[in-house]
Design a protein around this motif. Structure first.
Motif: not given
Lengths: 267, 223
Positions: A14-18, A197-203, A226-230
């Motif tokens: 999760a850390v890596v993808v986040g 979504a993890v590529m786009i929403i944080p941006i 933060v989103c991936c770990v949380g």
């Protein structure tokens, strides 16, 4: 929670993808290719189905199939008269159809197995997967380090890039392949249908306040982390698929940021 | 600023160039040589093909007949792009992600090499000279049209090129900005740099011309 080996592996993934996914996503948003990651996710599904069928490792197989799909997409765009979004649509359909067909032909793995890859899973990340993800992440960061400025220029102003000797089609292909690799990095924890979504929403969240591309990229990466770990932690507590929780958490972050920005603008 | 003093090569030549866009001939059998140190101002009405002429020089539009050479090499096989700088007429769409003024100006310094090299002194000089230093941390989308136009020129100037193409660099730029621009381009001209400026109006920049030509439906006319 982290006393379980499987959770340690899931958390590392999760850390890596986040961290990685938003770095790529910044270029995709700039180029108005926010849905490219989705297309690549669908292609990766064919890779997973194929792995079920032939009994190979899903991550490795998906990586190869997705990268081949990425190159095919760029060749279709560059060599034929097919428009970019049409070429993407063809990959979407082909990817899903191939994945479902191969998975159904495979014996022993049913739709439950496929679900783990569609929406992510806490318990199935293997040690081999973690090494593959770390390797892919190192490759992505190295390529961004080397080509980041060129990719930025191509995203910003492709016509000018040509007059600076940049091979624009090649750089587009590099970005598509990076997207494909990032999709596979996120496949185990977030799942193929939601990794984009993890590529786009944080941006989308970061750009509410940032004044530059670099800040958007770095803040986006921090938000992704933060989103991936949380989200992974919450999904453990709720016993829910991690992909869905991570993405909903990211969306909550976006809504809060958007409201905050509107409030600041008014105040 | 020729690369090799012993063999000065004409920076840009067009021979018998015809450009057809959408089936309509825009430029017809043009011959043009832009010698070293020239400050060429290209005038003409809207739609006369001025910008197309510039884009043809850069290989951005295909030519139907004739050939374009940059520093003696056909544009299709030209590789020394670090010698060329170009400020297009169109400002790129920067709304998707905020891009700061300094990021935008620095984006001109990504050469053909894999790892972009940066000449920070040149970037800073271009930013200061065009009055953009105080704006450098602002998102470029928040700037006025005239300020954005100056950013386009600063990005091109920061490349420290031998041959500079500017497409309508003064459009929407106020008088003060035009004088800043003219001052930078004058010192560039006096240092021997080759510059081609496309414009539809006479102003402080077109006054710098060593040569001036008008693009007309019948061809080029020197004035």
């Amino acid at each position: 929670m982290l006393s379980y080996d499987f959770m340690q592996r899931a958390m590392l993934a999760a850390v890596v993808v986040g961290v990685i996914a938003p770095l790529i996503g910044t270029f995709l948003v700039q180029r108005r290719l926010a849905l490219l990651g989705d297309g690549m996710g669908h292609v990766a599904l064919t890779g997973v189905g194929l792995a079920f069928l032939v009994g190979s490792a899903p991550v490795g197989t998906a990586l190869i199939v997705t990268v081949v799909g990425a190159i095919a997409l760029e060749v279709i765009r560059a060599r034929s008269r097919t428009a970019g979004d049409l070429a993407l649509a063809l990959l979407f359909y082909g990817g899903i159809a191939g994945g479902v067909l191969f998975a159904s032909l495979a014996t022993g793995s049913g739709s439950a197995a496929l679900n783990q890859y569609l929406f992510g899973s806490l318990v199935t990340v293997s040690t081999g997967d973690v090494w593959a993800l770390l390797g892919a992440a190192v490759v992505i960061i190295a390529v961004l380090g080397l080509l980041g400025r060129v990719l930025f220029l191509v995203a910003l102003d492709p016509a000018l890039a040509r007059t600076q000797g940049v091979r624009v089609e090649l750089m587009s292909a590099v970005l598509t392949v990076l997207t494909a690799v990032a999709v596979v990095v996120g496949m185990r924890t977030v799942g193929l249908l939601l990794v984009s979504a993890v590529m786009i929403i944080p941006i989308a969240t970061a750009q509410q306040f940032a004044g530059s591309f670099r800040i958007t990229q770095l803040v986006g990466s921090a938000i992704g982390l933060v989103c991936c770990v949380g989200g992974l932690t919450l999904s453990y507590v709720l016993d829910a698929p991690p992909g869905a929780v991570i993405v909903l958490l990211a969306l909550v972050g976006f809504v809060v940021a958007a409201i905050g920005r509107a409030a600041l603008a008014r105040g | 600023m020729p690369a090799d003093e012993a063999y000065p090569v004409t920076p840009c030549t067009l021979q018998g160039v015809t450009v057809t866009l959408g089936g309509v001939p825009v430029l017809r059998h043009l011959d043009l040589a832009i010698p070293d140190g020239d400050f060429l101002v290209v005038l003409g009405a809207n739609g006369s093909g001025k910008s197309t002429l510039l884009r043809a020089c850069l290989g951005l539009v295909p030519v139907t007949t004739g050939e374009v050479r940059l520093f003696g090499t056909q544009v299709a096989s030209f590789r020394q792009w670090s010698r060329i700088a170009y400020a297009p007429q169109q400002f790129p769409d920067c709304r998707a992600i905020p891009v700061s003024v300094s990021e935008f100006i620095a984006s001109g310094q990504t050469g053909p090499s894999i790892v972009g090299r940066r000449n920070r002194a040149a970037l800073q000089h271009a930013t200061v000279a065009l009055g953009l230093w105080d704006l450098r941390r602002r998102a470029i989308g928040e700037l006025s049209g005239g300020q954005q136009r100056r950013c386009l020129v600063a990005r091109a100037l920061g490349r420290m090129s031998d041959l500079l193409f500017l497409d309508e660099p003064t459009a929407g730029v106020d008088e003060e900005g035009q004088h800043l621009l003219a001052a930078v381009l004058r010192s560039r001209r006096d240092e021997g740099g080759t510059t081609v400026v496309v414009t539809h109006e006479h102003n402080a920049v077109s006054d710098l011309a060593t040569r001036c030509l008008v693009v007309e439906p019948t061809g080029l006319r020197y004035c």
